[in-house]
Design a protein around this motif. Sequence first.
Motif, PDB file in Angstrom:
ATOM      1  N   VAL A 163       0.842  -1.204   0.000  1.00 18.60           N
ATOM      2  CA  VAL A 163       0.000   0.000   0.000  1.00 18.60           C
ATOM      3  C   VAL A 163       0.875   1.252   0.000  1.00 18.60           C
ATOM      4  O   VAL A 163       0.620   2.207  -0.756  1.00 18.60           O
ATOM      5  CB  VAL A 163      -0.938  -0.007   1.227  1.00 18.60           C
ATOM      6  CG1 VAL A 163      -1.755   1.289   1.275  1.00 18.60           C
ATOM      7  CG2 VAL A 163      -1.869  -1.213   1.193  1.00 18.60           C
ATOM      8  N   LEU A 164       1.921   1.253   0.817  1.00 19.77           N
ATOM      9  CA  LEU A 164       2.814   2.410   0.882  1.00 19.77           C
ATOM     10  C   LEU A 164       3.540   2.638  -0.440  1.00 19.77           C
ATOM     11  O   LEU A 164       3.733   3.777  -0.870  1.00 19.77           O
ATOM     12  CB  LEU A 164       3.826   2.222   2.015  1.00 19.77           C
ATOM     13  CG  LEU A 164       3.260   2.207   3.435  1.00 19.77           C
ATOM     14  CD1 LEU A 164       4.359   1.915   4.445  1.00 19.77           C
ATOM     15  CD2 LEU A 164       2.564   3.512   3.770  1.00 19.77           C
ATOM     16  N   GLN A 165       3.936   1.565  -1.100  1.00 18.84           N
ATOM     17  CA  GLN A 165       4.610   1.705  -2.390  1.00 18.84           C
ATOM     18  C   GLN A 165       3.666   2.280  -3.445  1.00 18.84           C
ATOM     19  O   GLN A 165       4.064   3.085  -4.290  1.00 18.84           O
ATOM     20  CB  GLN A 165       5.172   0.351  -2.831  1.00 18.84           C
ATOM     21  CG  GLN A 165       6.379  -0.087  -2.026  1.00 18.84           C
ATOM     22  CD  GLN A 165       6.732  -1.546  -2.213  1.00 18.84           C
ATOM     23  OE1 GLN A 165       6.065  -2.282  -2.947  1.00 18.84           O
ATOM     24  NE2 GLN A 165       7.784  -1.992  -1.542  1.00 18.84           N
ATOM     25  N   GLU A 166       2.406   1.853  -3.383  1.00 15.99           N
ATOM     26  CA  GLU A 166       1.420   2.408  -4.310  1.00 15.99           C
ATOM     27  C   GLU A 166       1.222   3.898  -4.038  1.00 15.99           C
ATOM     28  O   GLU A 166       1.133   4.702  -4.978  1.00 15.99           O
ATOM     29  CB  GLU A 166       0.096   1.655  -4.136  1.00 15.99           C
ATOM     30  CG  GLU A 166      -0.954   2.004  -5.176  1.00 15.99           C
ATOM     31  CD  GLU A 166      -2.186   1.120  -5.010  1.00 15.99           C
ATOM     32  OE1 GLU A 166      -2.155  -0.022  -5.489  1.00 15.99           O
ATOM     33  OE2 GLU A 166      -3.157   1.575  -4.385  1.00 15.99           O
ATOM     34  N   TRP A 167       1.164   4.262  -2.765  1.00 17.17           N
ATOM     35  CA  TRP A 167       1.034   5.667  -2.399  1.00 17.17           C
ATOM     36  C   TRP A 167       2.276   6.445  -2.816  1.00 17.17           C
ATOM     37  O   TRP A 167       2.178   7.566  -3.326  1.00 17.17           O
ATOM     38  CB  TRP A 167       0.799   5.778  -0.890  1.00 17.17           C
ATOM     39  CG  TRP A 167       0.519   7.162  -0.392  1.00 17.17           C
ATOM     40  CD1 TRP A 167      -0.163   8.157  -1.040  1.00 17.17           C
ATOM     41  CD2 TRP A 167       0.911   7.713   0.863  1.00 17.17           C
ATOM     42  NE1 TRP A 167      -0.231   9.285  -0.265  1.00 17.17           N
ATOM     43  CE2 TRP A 167       0.425   9.035   0.913  1.00 17.17           C
ATOM     44  CE3 TRP A 167       1.603   7.197   1.955  1.00 17.17           C
ATOM     45  CZ2 TRP A 167       0.624   9.861   2.023  1.00 17.17           C
ATOM     46  CZ3 TRP A 167       1.803   8.027   3.058  1.00 17.17           C
ATOM     47  CH2 TRP A 167       1.321   9.331   3.084  1.00 17.17           C
ATOM     48  N   CYS A 168       3.465   5.828  -2.632  1.00 18.89           N
ATOM     49  CA  CYS A 168       4.704   6.486  -3.031  1.00 18.89           C
ATOM     50  C   CYS A 168       4.711   6.765  -4.540  1.00 18.89           C
ATOM     51  O   CYS A 168       5.175   7.814  -4.984  1.00 18.89           O
ATOM     52  CB  CYS A 168       5.900   5.617  -2.646  1.00 18.89           C
ATOM     53  SG  CYS A 168       7.508   6.408  -2.868  1.00 18.89           S
ATOM     54  N   VAL A 180       5.848   6.337   4.129  1.00 15.85           N
ATOM     55  CA  VAL A 180       6.511   5.633   3.026  1.00 15.85           C
ATOM     56  C   VAL A 180       7.962   5.310   3.387  1.00 15.85           C
ATOM     57  O   VAL A 180       8.401   4.168   3.333  1.00 15.85           O
ATOM     58  CB  VAL A 180       6.467   6.468   1.731  1.00 15.85           C
ATOM     59  CG1 VAL A 180       7.302   5.806   0.656  1.00 15.85           C
ATOM     60  CG2 VAL A 180       5.030   6.635   1.263  1.00 15.85           C
ATOM     61  N   SER A 181       8.717   6.352   3.759  1.00 21.01           N
ATOM     62  CA  SER A 181      10.099   6.192   4.221  1.00 21.01           C
ATOM     63  C   SER A 181      10.940   5.304   3.310  1.00 21.01           C
ATOM     64  O   SER A 181      11.675   4.441   3.777  1.00 21.01           O
ATOM     65  CB  SER A 181      10.119   5.634   5.652  1.00 21.01           C
ATOM     66  OG  SER A 181       9.544   6.542   6.541  1.00 21.01           O
ATOM     67  N   SER A 182      10.849   5.490   2.014  1.00 22.42           N
ATOM     68  CA  SER A 182      11.657   4.689   1.088  1.00 22.42           C
ATOM     69  C   SER A 182      13.118   5.075   1.198  1.00 22.42           C
ATOM     70  O   SER A 182      13.464   6.258   1.288  1.00 22.42           O
ATOM     71  CB  SER A 182      11.183   4.896  -0.349  1.00 22.42           C
ATOM     72  OG  SER A 182       9.918   4.348  -0.549  1.00 22.42           O
ATOM     73  N   ILE A 183      13.989   4.070   1.205  1.00 23.95           N
ATOM     74  CA  ILE A 183      15.432   4.281   1.262  1.00 23.95           C
ATOM     75  C   ILE A 183      15.970   4.207  -0.160  1.00 23.95           C
ATOM     76  O   ILE A 183      15.903   3.160  -0.808  1.00 23.95           O
ATOM     77  CB  ILE A 183      16.116   3.199   2.126  1.00 23.95           C
ATOM     78  CG1 ILE A 183      15.408   3.024   3.477  1.00 23.95           C
ATOM     79  CG2 ILE A 183      17.589   3.489   2.283  1.00 23.95           C
ATOM     80  CD1 ILE A 183      15.490   4.206   4.383  1.00 23.95           C
ATOM     81  N   ASN A 184      16.510   5.300  -0.671  1.00 25.93           N
ATOM     82  CA  ASN A 184      16.997   5.371  -2.051  1.00 25.93           C
ATOM     83  C   ASN A 184      18.505   5.596  -2.040  1.00 25.93           C
ATOM     84  O   ASN A 184      18.969   6.717  -1.806  1.00 25.93           O
ATOM     85  CB  ASN A 184      16.300   6.514  -2.793  1.00 25.93           C
ATOM     86  CG  ASN A 184      14.788   6.379  -2.780  1.00 25.93           C
ATOM     87  OD1 ASN A 184      14.223   5.630  -3.552  1.00 25.93           O
ATOM     88  ND2 ASN A 184      14.126   7.114  -1.882  1.00 25.93           N
ATOM     89  N   ILE A 185      19.276   4.536  -2.255  1.00 30.67           N
ATOM     90  CA  ILE A 185      20.738   4.614  -2.263  1.00 30.67           C
ATOM     91  C   ILE A 185      21.203   4.906  -3.688  1.00 30.67           C
ATOM     92  O   ILE A 185      20.805   4.214  -4.631  1.00 30.67           O
ATOM     93  CB  ILE A 185      21.362   3.309  -1.741  1.00 30.67           C
ATOM     94  CG1 ILE A 185      20.941   3.056  -0.282  1.00 30.67           C
ATOM     95  CG2 ILE A 185      22.881   3.353  -1.850  1.00 30.67           C
ATOM     96  CD1 ILE A 185      21.346   1.691   0.247  1.00 30.67           C
ATOM     97  N   THR A 186      22.044   5.930  -3.845  1.00 25.37           N
ATOM     98  CA  THR A 186      22.432   6.365  -5.188  1.00 25.37           C
ATOM     99  C   THR A 186      23.894   6.068  -5.511  1.00 25.37           C
ATOM    100  O   THR A 186      24.384   6.467  -6.566  1.00 25.37           O
ATOM    101  CB  THR A 186      22.173   7.875  -5.359  1.00 25.37           C
ATOM    102  OG1 THR A 186      22.874   8.589  -4.336  1.00 25.37           O
ATOM    103  CG2 THR A 186      20.682   8.179  -5.262  1.00 25.37           C
TER     104      THR A 186
END
Length: 426
Positions: free
Chosen positions: A149-154, A356-362
């Motif tokens: 659900v959070l990924q869909e919201w993200c 959501v708090s997605s962790i995006n490592i670049t």
Amino acid sequence: MSQITDTMLDARYRQLFGARAGYLPSDRQHLHAWQHGLRAAAAENQVNGTSVTSPAVDALRQLYEADPIIRMYVSQMIEQVPDAHKVVQSVDELFAQLAHITVTAPLYNADPNKRNAFPMSALFVYMMMTSAGEAVFRNADFVKAIKGVLQEWCAYLDSPASAVVLNEGPEGWLSPSSYNDYQLSEFIYDQTQPHWGWVSYNDFFHRKIKPSARPVAEPDNPKAVVSANDGHVVAITCGVARKDRFWAKDEYFSLEDMLDKSEYVDLFVEGCVFQSFLSGANYHRWHSPIDGVVRETRVVDGLLFSEAESAGVDIHADILSEGYDACVNTRGLVFIESADPALGMVCVVPVGMTEVSSINITVKVGDPLRKGDPLGYFSYGGSSLCLVFQPGALQKFMVPMPPSLPVVDPTSGPAIQVNALIAIAN
């Protein structure tokens, strides 16, 4: 739950990450008004035949119907909320309100008593305090479905549709009040462009900062260790054990759990953990604290909406959850090896706290880094960050120690800014 008083609920509410970080209304009366507004909006959609279709919420419903344990806990967490605060009356209402949130972006409010930028937390706030709520938010299958659900919201918050809240009106994130609250003068934007050049709500949330606003301290001194992020220091703990009671009130850290049994765990035993807390107004990108080479990166799936304290009758327990969250929540691991053997390896651990708090490592393995180089960013949500140092790596910390635990307000700790000096290496 019938024995829990409103005073006890209020104490527990004030300790929630969202309330402490300024994402949830400081006055619970305004939280209740928001909850009733969400319920009315979802109900109106159903009456008008405009209910939101959410594949992720449908999958959550299917799990609820198929798994008797999850069905029991979800039903009980709704029932266990005290009647005076029970806005969600049924599972159907819960799913309808969840679906509604997946196609909305938070609104700004100049009054912190009324501001609610954490709609998922606001929906679950009392349910996750119940004994059934505590249990179900630690259930792996339920957590996986909630993450869907959070990924869909993200995805919605990444879309141009979410930029509708990036305006200069009184509830817009570009309003004069928000401009001051969030110190937007420090960030990169173009007022001549629609939404000042930010193409989505998430684009605004993890906005880039002007290099002049965060200069790198002592860039040519490899012994100078800088902060990886903006925030407030909540813990500086040395002599950290490989495995410890991370759920305890003294904010123990357990390296084996925090670092997800990485091959590098043994390097850090008896070392130091430097943890900070990011509020809603902080810059949400993170940078390298040292010069070095990236040796490992990954995201560790973990919990969300889970608190360390027991939510039984002792709901007013004066315990915070930052140490617990660093060991069990969704988090990133970025291991950086210095050319200086005295400093050795440093691990940067961005931690998703809620929403959501997605962790995006670049960065990737093998990348050479100068301190201050970008490492990644958080998508929308609350967050924390730990720096883990080897034993003997640091001569001294250059920031004051945070207040003794337990601390109700983590923003009472020393303020830090990304790229500012925090320690001197040996």
